[in-house]
Design an enzyme around this catalytic site. Structure first.
Site, PDB file in Angstrom:
ATOM      1  N   GLU A  12       0.802  -1.235   0.000  1.00 11.05           N
ATOM      2  CA  GLU A  12       0.000   0.000   0.000  1.00 11.05           C
ATOM      3  C   GLU A  12       0.827   1.273   0.000  1.00 11.05           C
ATOM      4  O   GLU A  12       0.418   2.281  -0.561  1.00 11.05           O
ATOM      5  CB  GLU A  12      -0.951   0.014   1.197  1.00 11.05           C
ATOM      6  CG  GLU A  12      -2.111  -0.947   1.043  1.00 11.05           C
ATOM      7  CD  GLU A  12      -3.106  -0.834   2.182  1.00 11.05           C
ATOM      8  OE1 GLU A  12      -3.396   0.292   2.606  1.00 11.05           O
ATOM      9  OE2 GLU A  12      -3.593  -1.875   2.646  1.00 11.05           O
ATOM     10  N   ASP A  85      -2.558  -4.494   3.331  1.00 11.63           N
ATOM     11  CA  ASP A  85      -2.688  -4.698   4.779  1.00 11.63           C
ATOM     12  C   ASP A  85      -3.578  -5.901   5.134  1.00 11.63           C
ATOM     13  O   ASP A  85      -4.517  -6.227   4.401  1.00 11.63           O
ATOM     14  CB  ASP A  85      -3.258  -3.439   5.432  1.00 11.63           C
ATOM     15  CG  ASP A  85      -2.230  -2.314   5.472  1.00 11.63           C
ATOM     16  OD1 ASP A  85      -1.050  -2.579   5.228  1.00 11.63           O
ATOM     17  OD2 ASP A  85      -2.625  -1.164   5.733  1.00 11.63           O
ATOM     18  N   ASP A  87      -6.208  -6.743   6.817  1.00  9.31           N
ATOM     19  CA  ASP A  87      -7.541  -6.573   7.396  1.00  9.31           C
ATOM     20  C   ASP A  87      -8.554  -6.516   6.262  1.00  9.31           C
ATOM     21  O   ASP A  87      -8.198  -6.672   5.091  1.00  9.31           O
ATOM     22  CB  ASP A  87      -7.612  -5.322   8.287  1.00  9.31           C
ATOM     23  CG  ASP A  87      -7.230  -4.050   7.535  1.00  9.31           C
ATOM     24  OD1 ASP A  87      -7.075  -4.097   6.299  1.00  9.31           O
ATOM     25  OD2 ASP A  87      -7.091  -3.004   8.187  1.00  9.31           O
ATOM     26  N   GLU A  89     -10.172  -4.060   4.959  1.00  9.22           N
ATOM     27  CA  GLU A  89      -9.908  -2.970   4.017  1.00  9.22           C
ATOM     28  C   GLU A  89      -8.744  -3.337   3.107  1.00  9.22           C
ATOM     29  O   GLU A  89      -8.774  -3.097   1.905  1.00  9.22           O
ATOM     30  CB  GLU A  89      -9.607  -1.686   4.791  1.00  9.22           C
ATOM     31  CG  GLU A  89      -9.703  -0.451   3.933  1.00  9.22           C
ATOM     32  CD  GLU A  89      -9.686   0.828   4.758  1.00  9.22           C
ATOM     33  OE1 GLU A  89      -9.712   1.898   4.154  1.00  9.22           O
ATOM     34  OE2 GLU A  89      -9.645   0.742   6.006  1.00  9.22           O
ATOM     35  N   TYR A 301       1.120  -4.879  13.042  1.00 18.00           N
ATOM     36  CA  TYR A 301       0.050  -4.130  12.384  1.00 18.00           C
ATOM     37  C   TYR A 301      -0.799  -3.395  13.410  1.00 18.00           C
ATOM     38  O   TYR A 301      -1.163  -3.959  14.443  1.00 18.00           O
ATOM     39  CB  TYR A 301      -0.820  -5.069  11.561  1.00 18.00           C
ATOM     40  CG  TYR A 301      -1.776  -4.348  10.649  1.00 18.00           C
ATOM     41  CD1 TYR A 301      -1.312  -3.410   9.736  1.00 18.00           C
ATOM     42  CD2 TYR A 301      -3.143  -4.589  10.714  1.00 18.00           C
ATOM     43  CE1 TYR A 301      -2.186  -2.731   8.902  1.00 18.00           C
ATOM     44  CE2 TYR A 301      -4.029  -3.926   9.884  1.00 18.00           C
ATOM     45  CZ  TYR A 301      -3.538  -2.993   8.980  1.00 18.00           C
ATOM     46  OH  TYR A 301      -4.404  -2.323   8.159  1.00 18.00           O
ATOM     47  N   ARG A 303      -3.851  -1.735  13.100  1.00 19.60           N
ATOM     48  CA  ARG A 303      -5.322  -1.663  13.055  1.00 19.60           C
ATOM     49  C   ARG A 303      -5.872  -3.016  13.478  1.00 19.60           C
ATOM     50  O   ARG A 303      -5.989  -3.934  12.677  1.00 19.60           O
ATOM     51  CB  ARG A 303      -5.809  -1.284  11.652  1.00 19.60           C
ATOM     52  CG  ARG A 303      -5.497   0.157  11.293  1.00 19.60           C
ATOM     53  CD  ARG A 303      -6.190   0.594  10.019  1.00 19.60           C
ATOM     54  NE  ARG A 303      -5.850   1.963   9.708  1.00 19.60           N
ATOM     55  CZ  ARG A 303      -4.852   2.347   8.929  1.00 19.60           C
ATOM     56  NH1 ARG A 303      -4.075   1.436   8.384  1.00 19.60           N
ATOM     57  NH2 ARG A 303      -4.619   3.623   8.696  1.00 19.60           N
ATOM     58  N   HIS A 348      -6.321 -10.766  14.615  1.00 14.27           N
ATOM     59  CA  HIS A 348      -4.976 -10.210  14.579  1.00 14.27           C
ATOM     60  C   HIS A 348      -4.369 -10.162  15.962  1.00 14.27           C
ATOM     61  O   HIS A 348      -5.059 -10.142  16.972  1.00 14.27           O
ATOM     62  CB  HIS A 348      -5.003  -8.785  14.018  1.00 14.27           C
ATOM     63  CG  HIS A 348      -5.288  -8.749  12.552  1.00 14.27           C
ATOM     64  ND1 HIS A 348      -5.838  -7.654  11.937  1.00 14.27           N
ATOM     65  CD2 HIS A 348      -5.104  -9.667  11.587  1.00 14.27           C
ATOM     66  CE1 HIS A 348      -5.974  -7.910  10.652  1.00 14.27           C
ATOM     67  NE2 HIS A 348      -5.544  -9.127  10.430  1.00 14.27           N
TER      68      HIS A 348
END
Length: 877
Positions: A12, A85, A87, A89, A301, A303, A348
């Site tokens: 990203e 990433d 997740d 999103e 990570y 989030r 996570h």
């Protein structure tokens, strides 16, 4: 024969790409997508409920360049790894990247397409991910698509209703409107709050041996004292007269040992809370700094709402604790934390350092200050989570007088073993006091820190001095970023990755202001919330919004179909939208006027008086609306034309939270200490500003966005009038950085560029470290050209004194001198390049286009004689 396999990896951000490329080697090309590459266009019809919720995506203009670079890299490539990433999103971004590449036929010849994820950017994690690829998880993608569709449908369907019925309002959102409701309801609680008086009694006591300690009165005349048992000074004085000099007997001594357990490692919400409390960071800034730490490989990570930690990380923490703090700080068995939420960001890990041996000292030597401060917080929280509990020795002593009608209680507490507190202690806000586990402690209402003298049961103690204290209940405090995030999390509203953006939207749209780190609901926000609660109440209910999050979790788990759930939502929502078209603006205003009376007019008799029109004397003031939003007007219009801005009656508050009388402008704040000129606060066509003096062209500065005019002091005004403020010299280039406020808000100025301040940045206090960070971020931003990298400072020109610097340009090094750029000849060794050599090149600089002497203007042709008409041009055949 060895066959080379060419692989392309898409991540990203460019910072992450650079780090990962080092781990994978030359056979891999790692490129950044710069986040989302496709989204729903901001226009009606991007989601089509009548066509089975078909969604029209477009490639963002800023994403065309990075997508083109990925397409070029894929020519001749064998494998494409989508490594966005880990997740929902990130899963959706991978899918969008792949779909965009398919549309451009860029992957037709690619042999393998894989999805890979890693929770930390370390060599081991990256190589493990490449070795264990998978397919894109469409359940996760569809959960994200459903969230995006819901937000779009609410925003693009409900917002137009707001615009029609409440001119001046901006927008509504599925989650933002619920967060706004929280802030508005807290404001309403403050407005109607009536303080209650109460008294308590403390007694300074002496033991038989003459030792002193303090106790509190718990029972009087045979009745247990509650908070409001003593509500007047007279009652307190009666107690004082009765008990002064009285003798008491120790009836019980209860010793006990309590254990205070450590906190779990950080998840996103708790990191945002502690970032706000300990570092003063807003949620948005905390996430920006954490993102940089993650991309550079320092933390996992960021989030996540998981608090589990890998076994390897737990054992590494225990080993380090034993070495650094001693074996007594290591618990007998590892601490394993379990995530309570149903679907904690796909299980996570918690946020933790990737390598605990990189301690805070290493962070401060290698990272920027903001990153080092946040890393220190994360490191300490992770270490503390695996340490032994803190141990307190506590004792409670109960005493009674001879009649047994009155009782006193004294509590003492001594920290016996600091345990995890030697590393970390969480900051607790007044409105966010959490339950602290104390094994075997059933009554921790009085955790007094005093150390009690030795006493024996049956011992006589005497009152030395009795003190009565008057108190008043206070309204609940306004939400801070930390307490708002915690409340949203408790209610199950939103997800960790959304909290920062929710807060930003509320502030940016003028629905709330952030003053002294607390949210105040603006009049516009109160009106919008009142409208939604009156006519769309179901969609701003906490339970309804939290239930939608559960449904999205079920979609992510593959338990529910995303389009079925969209359909279930849309049927009722669309029907409510259609019903709202029957509402008249008068109906809406009358309903809102009644709901917001405490905000606008106060409560009780004060509200009745405040409703009376000050011009005609018999008209009733009420809520009206116009092109520029809501205001107060007289019911006798048009005979009486009295109006008053709504903000003047509602946004400025007294110290107790009640509405302040309308402010009159200009408001004199005081005199300048140097020249005695008047400093005033004024209201202009473009907003509020402060002014110095009354000259023809006086010095003026606008108030920063979100500033409450009622909070502006002389000191603040003088600081604003002193702008622009020189922050200092850039540590690399030596060029001056300046902070100021312009027509588009506060900014820093550097090398001819204007970089807007963000979030919590204060133009009056921003320091060098933050300014340099903003400048660097502006240079790295997609589509933006950053400042040229300085290669060598050659010194000053011997004649003009102007600085001569060699900079790194797009097409090679060049000399910067007196606003001119002079190319350095190819092959020049910059390390040995001298000032004298540079000066020789200066005369050879080509003049800029348009810099040549202008030609003398051509002589004007004599004017045609009066009345003589120009012959019309002949038409072509």
């Amino acid at each position: 024969m060895l066959v080379m396999v060419k692989s392309v990896v898409v991540v990203e951000s460019p910072a992450k790409a650079k780090t990962i490329n080092k781990y994978l080697g030359s056979d891999f090309t790692v490129l950044a997508s710069f986040g989302h590459v496709r989204d729903l266009p901001s226009k009606d019809g991007s989601v089509k409920p009548d066509e089975d919720f078909a969604m029209t995506y477009e490639v963002d203009a800023d994403s065309k360049k990075p997508l083109s670079a990925i397409k070029t890299a894929l020519k001749g490539a064998d494998i494409l790894y989508l490594a966005t990433d880990p997740d929902r999103e990130g899963e959706a971004i991978s899918w969008h990247v792949l779909e965009a590449l398919k549309e451009g036929k860029a992957v037709d010849k690619v042999k393998q397409i894989h999805r890979i994820t890693f929770n930390e950017i370390t060599k081991k994690a990256v190589l493990d991910a490449v070795a264990n690829p998978r397919d894109i998880d469409m359940d996760l993608v569809n959960a994200q698509q459903a969230r995006r569709a819901l937000d779009y449908l609410v925003g693009f369907t409900l917002s137009p209703v707001l615009w029609r019925k409440l001119p001046g309002s901006k927008s509504a959102g599925r989650v933002q409107s619920v967060a706004l409701r929280l802030i508005c309801e807290r404001e309403a609680e403050i407005e109607v709050f009536i303080p209650r008086e109460y008294w308590d009694v403390t007694v300074n006591m002496n033991t038989a041996g003459g030792d002193n300690f303090t106790a509190r009165l718990t029972e009087y005349n045979g009745k247990k004292l509650e908070k409001f048992s003593l509500t007047t000074e007279a009652q307190a004085k009666e107690v004082e007269a009765t008990l002064t000099g009285a003798a008491f007997n120790v009836v019980s001594i209860t010793p006990k040992t309590t254990r205070r357990q450590p906190y779990a490692p950080f998840m996103t919400s708790t990191l945002q809370m502690e970032g706000a409390r300990k570092l003063g960071f807003g949620a948005k800034r905390t996430m920006q700094v954490a993102q940089r730490l993650y991309e550079s490989g320092w933390i996992t990570y960021m989030r996540t709402d998981g608090i589990t930690v890998s076994v390897d990380a737990v054992m590494a923490a225990r080993d380090l604790i034993g070495k650094e703090y001693g074996a007594e700080y290591v618990p007998a068995s590892p601490r394993m934390y379990k995530t309570k939420s149903k679907n904690a960001q796909e299980a996570h890990e918690a946020i933790r350092p990737t390598d605990l041996t990189r301690n805070p000292a290493a962070a401060y030597s290698e990272l920027e200050e903001e990153q080092a401060r946040l890393y220190e917080l994360i490191w300490k929280r992770m270490m503390a989570s695996q340490m032994e509990a803190a141990v307190y020795d506590q004792v409670a002593v109960e005493m009674r007088d001879g009649s047994k009608a009155h009782a006193l209680r004294a509590n003492g507490s001594v920290l016996k073993f600091d345990g995890f507190l030697s590393v970390y202690q969480e900051t607790i806000e007044e409105d966010q006091k959490e339950n602290i586990k104390k094994d075997g402690d059933e009554d921790d209402t009085d955790d007094a820190s005093q150390r009690l003298p030795e006493m024996k049961q049956g011992e006589n103690v005497t009152t030395k001095k009795l003190e009565t204290h008057q108190h008043f209940t206070t309204p609940p405090p306004r939400y801070s970023e930390a307490s708002l995030v915690k409340r949203l999390e408790e209610l199950g509203i939103g997800r960790p990755s959304t909290y920062a953006s929710i807060i930003s939207v509320l502030v940016d749209r003028g629905y709330v202001t952030l003053d002294k780190k607390r949210f105040t609901a603006a009049s516009l926000g109160r009106i919008v919330t009142a409208f939604l609660m009156s006519f769309f109440d179901r969609y701003v209910q906490y339970d309804f919004t939290a239930n939608m999050e559960d449904i999205l979790d079920d979609i992510a788990d593959g338990e529910k179909n995303w389009k079925d759930e969209l359909r279930n939502f849309w049927v009722d929502f669309h029907a409510r939208i259609e019903d709202s078209k029957k509402l008249t603006i008068t109906d809406v205003l009358n309903t809102i006027d009644l709901l917001l009376e405490p905000m606008i007019f106060g409560v009780g008799e004060a509200a009745v008086k405040a409703r009376v029109c000050p011009t005609c004397g018999n008209g009733r003031l009420g809520l009206k609306t116009g092109k520029f939003g809501a205001f107060l007007g007289c019911s006798n219009y048009p005979e009486c034309g009295y109006t008053r801005p709504l903000s003047a009656a509602s946004d400025e508050k007294n110290a107790d939270g009640s509405p302040m009388a309308a402010m009159e402008f200009p408001k004199v704040l005081g005199n300048h200490p140097d020249n005695n000129e008047v400093v005033s606060l004024r209201k202009g066509p473009y907003g509020m500003y402060v002014q110095l003096g009354e000259a023809e062209k006086p010095r003026r500065t606008g108030l920063p966005k979100g500033t409450n005019p009622a909070s502006v002091t002389l000191e603040m005004a003088l600081s604003l009038l002193s702008l622009p403020r020189e922050i200092g010299a850039h540590p690399e280039t030596g060029e001056t950085i300046v902070a100021n406020i312009g027509r588009f808000g506060p900014y820093v100025h550097y090398q001819g560029r204007y970089i807007n301040l963000k979030g919590d940045d204060d133009v009056l206090s921003i320091g060098m470290n933050r300014a340099v960070t903003l400048i660097a971020e502006a240079g790295e931003r997609k589509g933006a050209r950053g400042a040229a990298e300085p290669l060598k400072d050659l010194g000053a020109h011997p004649e003009s004194g102007e600085k001569i610097v060699v900079l790194k340009g797009r097409y090679g090094p060049y000399i910067k001198f007196a606003k001119k750029n002079i190319t350095v000849p190819k092959g020049t060794d910059i390390d040995s390049f001298t000032l004298e050599e540079a000066i020789k090149l200066l005369p050879a600089a080509k003049p800029k286009k348009g810099a040549a002497k202008k030609k003398a203007p051509a002589a004007k042709k004599p004017a045609a004689s009066a009345g003589k008409k120009k012959a019309p041009a002949k038409k072509k055949a």
